[in-house]
Design a protein around this motif. Structure first.
Motif, PDB file in Angstrom:
ATOM      1  N   VAL A 120      -4.336  -7.274   6.535  1.00 35.82           N
ATOM      2  CA  VAL A 120      -3.495  -6.079   6.366  1.00 35.82           C
ATOM      3  C   VAL A 120      -2.198  -6.325   7.126  1.00 35.82           C
ATOM      4  O   VAL A 120      -2.217  -6.753   8.277  1.00 35.82           O
ATOM      5  N   LEU A 170      -3.219   6.815   3.707  1.00 36.88           N
ATOM      6  CA  LEU A 170      -2.646   5.819   2.776  1.00 36.88           C
ATOM      7  C   LEU A 170      -3.478   5.674   1.501  1.00 36.88           C
ATOM      8  O   LEU A 170      -4.696   5.761   1.528  1.00 36.88           O
ATOM      9  N   VAL A 215      -8.059   1.054  10.959  1.00 37.06           N
ATOM     10  CA  VAL A 215      -8.508   0.455   9.691  1.00 37.06           C
ATOM     11  C   VAL A 215     -10.006   0.163   9.779  1.00 37.06           C
ATOM     12  O   VAL A 215     -10.782   0.429   8.858  1.00 37.06           O
ATOM     13  N   VAL A 228     -13.106   5.442  -1.715  1.00 39.78           N
ATOM     14  CA  VAL A 228     -12.389   5.003  -0.532  1.00 39.78           C
ATOM     15  C   VAL A 228     -12.647   6.009   0.576  1.00 39.78           C
ATOM     16  O   VAL A 228     -12.872   7.174   0.346  1.00 39.78           O
ATOM     17  N   LEU A 272      -6.298  -2.393  -3.122  1.00 40.51           N
ATOM     18  CA  LEU A 272      -7.521  -3.180  -2.945  1.00 40.51           C
ATOM     19  C   LEU A 272      -7.990  -3.774  -4.269  1.00 40.51           C
ATOM     20  O   LEU A 272      -8.547  -4.866  -4.314  1.00 40.51           O
ATOM     21  N   SER A 290       2.233  -4.454  -7.107  1.00 38.23           N
ATOM     22  CA  SER A 290       1.627  -3.142  -6.924  1.00 38.23           C
ATOM     23  C   SER A 290       1.871  -2.254  -8.144  1.00 38.23           C
ATOM     24  O   SER A 290       1.025  -1.461  -8.503  1.00 38.23           O
ATOM     25  N   ILE A 316      -1.176  -5.528   1.824  1.00 40.02           N
ATOM     26  CA  ILE A 316      -2.335  -6.414   1.927  1.00 40.02           C
ATOM     27  C   ILE A 316      -1.891  -7.782   1.430  1.00 40.02           C
ATOM     28  O   ILE A 316      -1.319  -7.904   0.343  1.00 40.02           O
ATOM     29  N   VAL A 345      -3.453   5.613   8.731  1.00 39.51           N
ATOM     30  CA  VAL A 345      -4.458   4.851   7.957  1.00 39.51           C
ATOM     31  C   VAL A 345      -5.231   5.744   6.994  1.00 39.51           C
ATOM     32  O   VAL A 345      -5.452   5.402   5.838  1.00 39.51           O
ATOM     33  N   HIS A 357     -11.948   3.326   9.471  1.00 40.64           N
ATOM     34  CA  HIS A 357     -11.832   3.923   8.137  1.00 40.64           C
ATOM     35  C   HIS A 357     -12.728   3.215   7.128  1.00 40.64           C
ATOM     36  O   HIS A 357     -13.408   3.838   6.324  1.00 40.64           O
ATOM     37  N   TRP A 389      -5.214   3.512  -0.501  1.00 42.75           N
ATOM     38  CA  TRP A 389      -5.720   2.140  -0.444  1.00 42.75           C
ATOM     39  C   TRP A 389      -6.324   1.657  -1.768  1.00 42.75           C
ATOM     40  O   TRP A 389      -6.466   0.455  -1.993  1.00 42.75           O
ATOM     41  N   THR A 390      -6.729   2.577  -2.657  1.00 39.32           N
ATOM     42  CA  THR A 390      -7.568   2.199  -3.814  1.00 39.32           C
ATOM     43  C   THR A 390      -6.949   1.100  -4.680  1.00 39.32           C
ATOM     44  O   THR A 390      -7.545   0.043  -4.872  1.00 39.32           O
ATOM     45  N   VAL A 417       0.865  -1.187   0.000  1.00 38.42           N
ATOM     46  CA  VAL A 417       0.000   0.000   0.000  1.00 38.42           C
ATOM     47  C   VAL A 417       0.897   1.230   0.000  1.00 38.42           C
ATOM     48  O   VAL A 417       0.781   2.115  -0.833  1.00 38.42           O
TER      49      VAL A 417
END
Length: 422
Positions: free
Chosen positions: A196, A40, A179, A130, A46, A112, A209, A37, A182, A42-43, A14
């Motif tokens: 995570v 970050l 997390v 997100v 995920l 990633s 992740i 958190v 969020h 995250w999009t 991430v």
């Protein structure tokens, strides 16, 4: 990426912080982790996690695996740091540091990056989801159940270094709480959808992740001994000596057979011989070979041709092999902790190197040896300098122990023979 042979665990990164400044005060340091958190990205990770879910087979025995995977991650991440520099120029097709068995970072980087490339245009749109509804998107990707189900998650923290004011459990608890807040996910330690990872190594922090449910090193071994080597590390050691077709590869202290079994599976055009002086170890190795043959038969549904591997009980200092008949020796030497003792190693190591030198082909033979008793090994090697030259040393982490893999080349010098076997 899932097919790489020297990777224990995969995760999509991430975000990575090379030099994260932890506050001295415990509460402040943990508060910083909580605040992290929200910041970050995250999009994309995920999305990669969703894609990975749609590709991999679902495991059925979930609970048992998770316990194992956590344990193996503990081992892995202590040392994932040292190999980093070598992995920067990875093309992503292969692991760069063969003997480490810790190449996860390089692979995860690849995952990633792919995620980033694919999702660049849509990134702006997805930022909106997100934070408020990240869980909906991730939920939809699972099985398309129409209404998104609330995902279950857990946070695993691996921490190494002595300058932190908090424990890994405290970091996992507080980061996990943030997390949960969020994403509005539900915490579940055993039956989770998303794992995570928070990896802290001195001042380096990586949030990721998990893409694997259990460590990929558990692939060939069913009967474990007290010091069974991970298949990933065995693969790295074998790769280090660059086996060629028709090479004869010997593991004179094979234990439960992790190295020769990995070798026979990945280098079937070589011939592998394994031996150990402990009858119990030989039995376990034979059982491992049998269960592997069964697995292969099931796969091919016709009669399997077997694997190019023999196992024998023998004495390492008196091997029933002709002088100069072996191309490669790959073995995990006794560390002197669970098996043998440091004191015994002072006699054992020189005797081993002597006998290995005798059976190895002068000039072209090579040996890859793993040990944690580095002082004793260095002394033994200096005594055997006429038959073995050290080519390379690779530092590895074996279950939290700082060990070394030595690549040795056989000189042209003849090794004296104690007696003739033939």
């Amino acid at each position: 990426v899932h097919r790489l042979r020297s990777v224990d665990n995969l995760f999509v990164v991430v975000q990575e912080f090379k030099d994260y400044q932890f506050k001295e005060n415990k509460e402040d340091a943990l508060k910083d982790l909580e605040d992290l958190v929200k910041k970050l990205p995250w999009t994309d990770p995920l999305k990669v996690w969703e894609l990975n879910n749609s590709l991999k087979k679902k495991k059925t025995k979930r609970k048992k695996h998770n316990l194992q995977s956590t344990a193996s991650k503990e081992k892995l991440n202590d040392d994932g740091e040292e190999e980093r520099t070598d992995q920067k120029d990875a093309s992503g097709q292969e692991d760069i540091e063969p003997a480490s068995g810790q190449d996860t970072e390089e692979t995860q980087g690849v995952v990633s990056q792919n995620g980033d490339d694919d999702n660049e245009q849509s990134e702006a749109k997805d930022e909106l989801h997100v934070g408020s509804g990240g869980e909906t998107k991730a939920g939809d990707g699972k099985k398309g159940e129409g209404d998104a189900k609330v995902l279950k998650f857990r946070v695993t923290c691996n921490r190494a270094g002595d300058k932190h004011s908090f424990t890994s459990n405290e970091a996992a608890r507080d980061f996990g709480g943030a997390v949960q807040e969020h994403f509005q996910w539900k915490a579940d330690m055993t039956n989770f959808d998303v794992e995570v990872l928070l990896n802290i190594h001195n001042n380096e922090v990586v949030v990721g992740i998990a893409l694997t449910e259990e460590s990929l090193h558990r692939r060939n071994i069913t009967h474990f001994g007290p010091t069974t080597l991970r298949s990933t590390l065995a693969y790295g050691m074998l790769r280090l000596c660059d086996p060629q077709p028709t090479d004869i590869i010997v593991d004179p202290m094979c234990g439960t057979g992790a190295i020769p079994i990995e070798g026979a599976m990945e280098w079937p055009s070589c011939y592998h011989i394994a031996g150990d002086n402990n009858p119990q170890a030989v039995k376990r190795a034979a059982n491992n070979i049998c269960s592997l043959l069964k697995k292969n038969e099931n796969k091919e549904s016709s009669t399997s041709s077997g694997i190019p591997l023999d196992i024998i009980q023998w004495d390492i200092c008196n091997l029933p092999l002709r002088t100069g008949s072996v191309d490669i020796i790959v073995t995990d030497m006794p560390f002197g902790k669970r098996i043998g003792s440091k004191k015994k190693n002072w006699d054992l190591y020189p005797a081993c190197l002597m006998e290995m030198g005798r059976i190895c082909t002068p000039g072209t033979g090579r040996a890859v040896l793993l040990t944690q008793d580095k002082k004793c090994f260095a002394k033994a090697l200096s005594r055997m300098g006429h038959i073995w030259r050290k080519n390379q040393t690779v530092w590895v982490n074996v279950g939290g122990l700082h060990a070394a893999v030595y690549l040795l080349k056989r000189t042209w010098e003849r090794a004296e023979e104690k007696r003739s076997f033939w």
